[in-house]
Design an enzyme around this catalytic site. Structure first.
Site, PDB file in Angstrom:
ATOM      1  N   ASP A  67      -4.038 -15.066   8.028  1.00 34.63           N
ATOM      2  CA  ASP A  67      -2.790 -15.513   7.420  1.00 34.63           C
ATOM      3  C   ASP A  67      -1.925 -16.335   8.373  1.00 34.63           C
ATOM      4  O   ASP A  67      -0.982 -17.005   7.936  1.00 34.63           O
ATOM      5  CB  ASP A  67      -1.987 -14.319   6.905  1.00 34.63           C
ATOM      6  CG  ASP A  67      -2.582 -13.730   5.641  1.00 34.63           C
ATOM      7  OD1 ASP A  67      -3.241 -14.468   4.898  1.00 34.63           O
ATOM      8  OD2 ASP A  67      -2.395 -12.523   5.393  1.00 34.63           O
ATOM      9  N   ARG A  72       0.814  -1.212   0.000  1.00 34.78           N
ATOM     10  CA  ARG A  72       0.000   0.000   0.000  1.00 34.78           C
ATOM     11  C   ARG A  72       0.851   1.267   0.000  1.00 34.78           C
ATOM     12  O   ARG A  72       0.434   2.303  -0.517  1.00 34.78           O
ATOM     13  CB  ARG A  72      -0.951  -0.025   1.204  1.00 34.78           C
ATOM     14  CG  ARG A  72      -2.088  -1.035   1.043  1.00 34.78           C
ATOM     15  CD  ARG A  72      -2.750  -1.354   2.379  1.00 34.78           C
ATOM     16  NE  ARG A  72      -3.943  -2.187   2.261  1.00 34.78           N
ATOM     17  CZ  ARG A  72      -3.939  -3.511   2.112  1.00 34.78           C
ATOM     18  NH1 ARG A  72      -2.776  -4.157   2.037  1.00 34.78           N
ATOM     19  NH2 ARG A  72      -5.073  -4.191   2.030  1.00 34.78           N
TER      20      ARG A  72
END
Length: 428
Positions: free
Chosen positions: A314, A25
């Site tokens: 995750d 990002r």
């Protein structure tokens, strides 16, 4: 590749690589901001380097030094048509967020990736973007890559109730909303990681967050920033588990990101009776970070499900390994999202750890793990999934009866190029 086996007494200090989600990002916001963005502790792994490559192909000037990544942004309108398809390799974050960024541009783009990306569903992103007026489709009209995006600068606002808890889908919609007319409202199913929302504010933009509701206005402009990416909790998780399950161990992890939407594994370790302490926490990086210390522990089984799942999605492969060394049964549920990661992680975790002697039953939305089980030598595979590969190396540390051979070990470089060296640095 032959993994490191039969170890105890892991002791030392590790600084894990920069957060993968934030590294992606930071390049994206640097590119759509105006002016220079300087990024330190950037994750120089395959996935994030692929994001740099993609934006360079879109005409963004990006410099790379040993210490910094420097992005010279010229705003959304500074993005230019690439000369060919954008190949993003193995990065699901890149393809999904890029779909939102490119949905509102006035040029056409094709995005493709490796064999894993070609199997990952994209309708979860395409359908809401199409509601906003985006023009895009998958290969032969399917939902799979390559994804063709047809230029369209007339995106419209919408109010969207997300059917899945996915930070990638949410972020793609936010990037499109920044280019749409009016205010877009997103209702999350469950709270997911909020790096995109915080980075909007860091780069001088506005976004409203109220519980599970997000409001974002179109037409905003961003200003280049200086930022330091904190260490990735998902990378730290492998050393957290190694320190807990390997006898006579104590591991200190410095500069770990402590964003509350990412620290679900800390809560699970506490539930299971593990020794984990966070100290020296600060916001000097622009995001909460601190030092995490773990020690060998006696663990007990637990149940993991509900709204904690997006905070540790995750980390579930390595949490499953942790559960094999806990007394009693651990149930992981509400995690069907694992089926559409780099591989079907539910099946991959069960298949490979069971080869090593674990007692794991896969379910439709999770795993049932019966512990405590000794682990033994086996030939295992990562399936080309970096997190499965790293989890299997941590499992191999407990094996005393022979070798563990890992097929497709190169997948680890997707998020942690120095992983095996860092493991060796802790050996006595």
């Amino acid at each position: 590749m032959k993994l490191i086996t039969n170890k105890q007494g892991l002791v030392g200090e590790i600084t894990v690589p920069g957060d993968k989600s934030m590294s992606h990002r930071s390049i994206m916001f640097g590119a759509i901001a105006e002016g220079k963005t300087v990024i330190r502790h950037f994750l120089r792994a395959d996935d994030c380097l692929g994001t740099i490559k993609a934006f360079k192909a879109l005409g963004v000037k990006i410099e790379e030094t040993d210490e910094e990544i420097i992005v010279h942004g010229t705003g959304f309108d500074g993005l230019k048509q690439a000369e060919g398809p954008l190949d993003i390799g193995n990065s699901g974050t890149t393809i999904r967020l890029m779909m939102g960024i490119l949905a509102g541009r006035d040029f056409d783009t094709v995005i493709l990736g490796d064999e894993s990306i070609a199997k990952r569903p994209m309708n979860r992103v395409m359908l809401p973007l199409q509601e906003m007026g985006a023009k895009m489709h998958g290969k032969d009209g399917s939902e799979f890559a390559p994804i063709s995006i047809i230029g369209n600068q007339s995106l419209k606002r919408m109010e969207y109730h997300m059917p899945v808890a996915s930070a990638q889908v949410k972020s793609a919609i936010i990037f499109a909303a920044l280019q749409a007319e009016g205010e877009t409202i997103i209702h999350e199913k469950e709270k997911t990681r909020d790096h995109t929302e915080h980075m909007i504010r860091q780069f001088g933009g506005e976004i409203e967050m109220d519980g599970l509701t997000i409001r974002v206005k179109g037409g905003q402009k961003f200003i280049g920033q200086e930022m330091t990416v904190p260490g990735d909790v998902s990378s730290a998780a492998f050393f957290i588990v190694a320190g807990l399950i390997t006898p006579d161990s104590e591991i200190e992890l410095t500069h770990v990101g402590l964003n509350p939407t990412r620290t679900g594994i800390f809560d699970v370790v506490e539930q299971m009776g593990g020794s984990l302490v966070v100290k020296d926490s600060s916001r000097s990086t622009g995001k909460l970070a601190g030092t995490v210390v773990v020690k060998s522990s006696e663990l007990k089984g637990t149940e993991i499900g509900g709204d904690i799942i997006p905070r540790l999605i995750d980390e579930i492969p390595v949490i499953a390994l942790l559960a094999t060394q806990a007394e009693g049964t651990t149930i992981i549920k509400d995690a069907a999202e694992l089926k559409v990661k780099e591989t079907n992680r539910i099946d991959a975790v069960a298949n490979e750890l069971n080869k090593m002697g674990a007692d794991i039953t896969p379910t439709e939305d999770g795993l049932i793990i019966r512990g405590k089980t000794p682990l033994h030598a086996a030939n295992v595979t990562s399936y080309g999934d970096h997190r499965i590969g790293m989890m299997l190396q941590i499992a191999a540390l407990l094996v005393e009866d022979g070798d563990v051979e890992l097929d497709r070990a190169e997948a680890v470089s997707v998020s942690y190029p120095t992983f095996f060296e860092d493991i060796r640095s802790l050996l006595k």
